[in-house]
Structure formats: C-alpha cells, structure tokens
Write an enzyme that holds these catalytic residues in place. Structure first.
Site, PDB file in Angstrom:
ATOM      1  N   ASP A  81      45.202  35.803  37.729  1.00  0.00           N
ATOM      2  CA  ASP A  81      43.952  36.017  37.001  1.00  0.00           C
ATOM      3  C   ASP A  81      43.206  34.695  36.801  1.00  0.00           C
ATOM      4  O   ASP A  81      43.824  33.636  36.727  1.00  0.00           O
ATOM      5  CB  ASP A  81      44.265  36.674  35.646  1.00  0.00           C
ATOM      6  CG  ASP A  81      43.039  37.341  35.052  1.00  0.00           C
ATOM      7  OD1 ASP A  81      42.039  37.520  35.770  1.00  0.00           O
ATOM      8  OD2 ASP A  81      43.084  37.674  33.856  1.00  0.00           O
ATOM      9  N   ASN A 116      40.815  47.295  39.490  1.00  0.00           N
ATOM     10  CA  ASN A 116      39.803  46.366  40.026  1.00  0.00           C
ATOM     11  C   ASN A 116      38.755  47.108  40.857  1.00  0.00           C
ATOM     12  O   ASN A 116      37.644  46.632  41.045  1.00  0.00           O
ATOM     13  CB  ASN A 116      40.444  45.280  40.910  1.00  0.00           C
ATOM     14  CG  ASN A 116      41.283  44.285  40.151  1.00  0.00           C
ATOM     15  OD1 ASN A 116      42.268  43.764  40.670  1.00  0.00           O
ATOM     16  ND2 ASN A 116      40.913  43.996  38.906  1.00  0.00           N
TER      17      ASN A 116
HETATM   18  C1  FPP Z   1      41.556  38.268  39.200  1.00  0.00           C
HETATM   19  O1  FPP Z   1      40.650  37.276  38.776  1.00  0.00           O
HETATM   20  C2  FPP Z   1      41.722  38.135  40.637  1.00  0.00           C
HETATM   21  C3  FPP Z   1      41.460  39.139  41.542  1.00  0.00           C
HETATM   22  C4  FPP Z   1      41.038  40.485  41.130  1.00  0.00           C
HETATM   23  C5  FPP Z   1      41.563  38.881  43.006  1.00  0.00           C
HETATM   24  C6  FPP Z   1      42.780  38.111  43.402  1.00  0.00           C
HETATM   25  C7  FPP Z   1      42.816  37.909  44.857  1.00  0.00           C
HETATM   26  C8  FPP Z   1      43.209  36.776  45.447  1.00  0.00           C
HETATM   27  C9  FPP Z   1      43.705  35.610  44.697  1.00  0.00           C
HETATM   28  C10 FPP Z   1      43.253  36.689  46.953  1.00  0.00           C
HETATM   29  C11 FPP Z   1      44.619  37.141  47.412  1.00  0.00           C
HETATM   30  C12 FPP Z   1      44.805  36.902  48.846  1.00  0.00           C
HETATM   31  C13 FPP Z   1      45.723  37.543  49.610  1.00  0.00           C
HETATM   32  C14 FPP Z   1      45.870  37.105  51.022  1.00  0.00           C
HETATM   33  C15 FPP Z   1      46.592  38.652  49.141  1.00  0.00           C
HETATM   34  P1  FPP Z   1      39.308  37.732  38.038  1.00  0.00           P
HETATM   35  O2  FPP Z   1      38.261  37.944  39.054  1.00  0.00           O
HETATM   36  O3  FPP Z   1      39.585  38.894  37.144  1.00  0.00           O
HETATM   37  O4  FPP Z   1      39.013  36.442  37.191  1.00  0.00           O
HETATM   38  P2  FPP Z   1      38.235  36.387  35.799  1.00  0.00           P
HETATM   39  O5  FPP Z   1      39.117  37.084  34.773  1.00  0.00           O
HETATM   40  O6  FPP Z   1      38.148  34.922  35.544  1.00  0.00           O
HETATM   41  O7  FPP Z   1      36.902  37.043  36.001  1.00  0.00           O
END
Ligand code: FPP
Length: 224
Positions: free
Chosen positions: A2, A50
């Site tokens: 996250d 998500n």
């Molecule tokens: C949450 O942060 C993150 C995600 C929903 C996406 C995570 C995906 C990756 C790290 C890429 C993974 C790659 C592979 C190859 C599997 P957020 O967007 O909720 O962050 P925030 O809370 O700061 O808004």
C-alpha cells in the site's frame, strides 16, 4: 503493497508513477526474499475491491502489472526456477494479462524452487465463497449431506498446498488486512509499517524477521 498513490502525490507525480515505482519495489522484494531464503512470498497486487476504482486507474494498475510480469518476472521465474501461483478471480482480469499469466504458469510447470504467489483480482471473501460453492457442488453430486470440516474448507481455497503465512507485512500506515487471506492469516504474525510501498528496502524485512524470531507462537496452545 500500500501507499503507491501517496508516494507519487507527495512527489507531485501522477498516481501511475507510484504504481510503477511499486512494481520496481516488487522486483527488489523478490530478490530480497531470495537472498533471505524465504520459501513462500505472496504479493497482494490487486484486490477485487480495487476493481471499484475508476476505469483509468484500474487500467493503469493492470497494465503495469502485465508489463512487469511479462518483461521482468517471467525471466526471473525461469532463471531461478521459481514455482509460481496466481490466486484470485481470474475472470475479472483482461485477456492480455491472462495470456501473460498462462505463459508464466506454463514455463514454471516443472520448477522446484521457492514459491512466488501473486494475488491479483483477489478477495478473501470471494475465495471463501468459491470454496463453499465447490463443496456444495461435490456434495450435491454425491447426494452427500455430511458436515463440512474446517480441513475440507481449507483444502478448497486457492492456497491449497501453500502453508499459511507466518508473517504479513503491510506498508502504508493502515492497520488492516483488507480482505487478504482471512482464514489463512488466523495465526499469522502481523506487522505494519508507515513506510510507503515504493520505499521498500531489504532492511524492512530484516527488522521484521528479527522481531518475528523473538515471538513464541503457540497456535492457540499453551506457551512452553
Ligand atoms: C495500493 O496502493 C497499490 C495497488 C492497488 C497496486 C499495487 C500494484 C503494484 C505494486 C504492481 C505489482 C506488480 C506486479 C508485477 C504484480 P494505493 O494506490 O492504494 O496507494 P494509496 O493508498 O497511497 O492511494
């Protein structure tokens, strides 16, 4: 994993840059898990929840996941002989991503190394519902009305043959599991860090392992 969005916003960058930095952090984490001899590593990359984000954000995240799987993870899987599991509602994923996943699975079929698990389109509630539905179907076919056991329920989860996690580490400051393996984490040791996922580094994991090694786990029994 996250905190990608907040990491980008703090730098005045679009959220996509945060997800890209998050994917680069994931590649570093795979290397760290290898160096530290961690046998099973799960990355919770995209949840069923998500999916509620706007179309552009969902498309960007799934596009980045597809790009990094195809261009980096697939090679590492072959070079290091990783076993691989993708868990989640595969029907929610775009065809192009499914093709990449199928290809990685095919290339890893005879691998005998450490296991990487990617939770993509994953939701613990959907996993449980799918397990219950499989059991009902089997029971119905055999006109079987014997009670379902906990073992039977667990044997129908996506994580069959994968041990329950010893440790869960969440980045980004929130103290919750967000629908991650609700049954499998019943006795996991939970760690939370304020660090944002793109800032992942090896020292985070070393600190967690150090603390974990000092914990007496009794799984509901009595501490010796
Ligand atoms: C949450 O942060 C993150 C995600 C929903 C996406 C995570 C995906 C990756 C790290 C890429 C993974 C790659 C592979 C190859 C599997 P957020 O967007 O909720 O962050 P925030 O809370 O700061 O808004």
């Amino acid at each position: 994993m996250d905190g990608n969005g907040r990491w980008a916003t703090a730098k005045g960058l679009p959220r996509t840059d945060g997800h890209e930095a998050g994917a680069r952090a994931l590649l570093r984490a795979i290397d760290v898990a290898d160096q530290l001899d961690i046998e099973y590593t799960t990355f919770y990359a995209f949840s069923t929840d998500n999916q509620k984000r706007d179309n552009q954000e969902v498309g960007n995240i799934l596009g980045i996941i597809a790009y990094f799987l195809q261009n980096y993870v697939s090679k590492t899987v072959v070079e290091r002989g990783y076993r691989v599991r993708f868990i989640g509602e595969m029907r929610l994923l775009p065809e192009q991503l499914l093709d990449i996943i199928n290809n990685i699975n095919k290339n890893a079929l005879n691998n005998k190394g450490k296991t990487l698990i990617f939770a993509i389109g994953y939701g613990g509630d959907a996993e449980l519902a799918a397990a219950v539905n499989k059991i009902i179907k089997n029971r119905h076919r055999r006109l079987d009305d014997t009670p379902v056991t906990a073992e039977e329920l667990k044997s129908q989860l996506y994580t069959i043959n994968i041990p329950d996690p010893d440790v869960v580490l969440r980045y980004g400051g929130y103290k919750r599991l967000s629908n991650f393996m609700p049954l499998q984490t019943a006795y996991s040791e939970l760690f939370f860090t304020h660090k944002l996922w793109p800032d992942f580094d090896k020292e985070d994991i070393i600190a967690v392992i150090k603390e974990y090694e000092g914990i007496k786990r009794n799984f509901g029994g009595i501490n010796a």
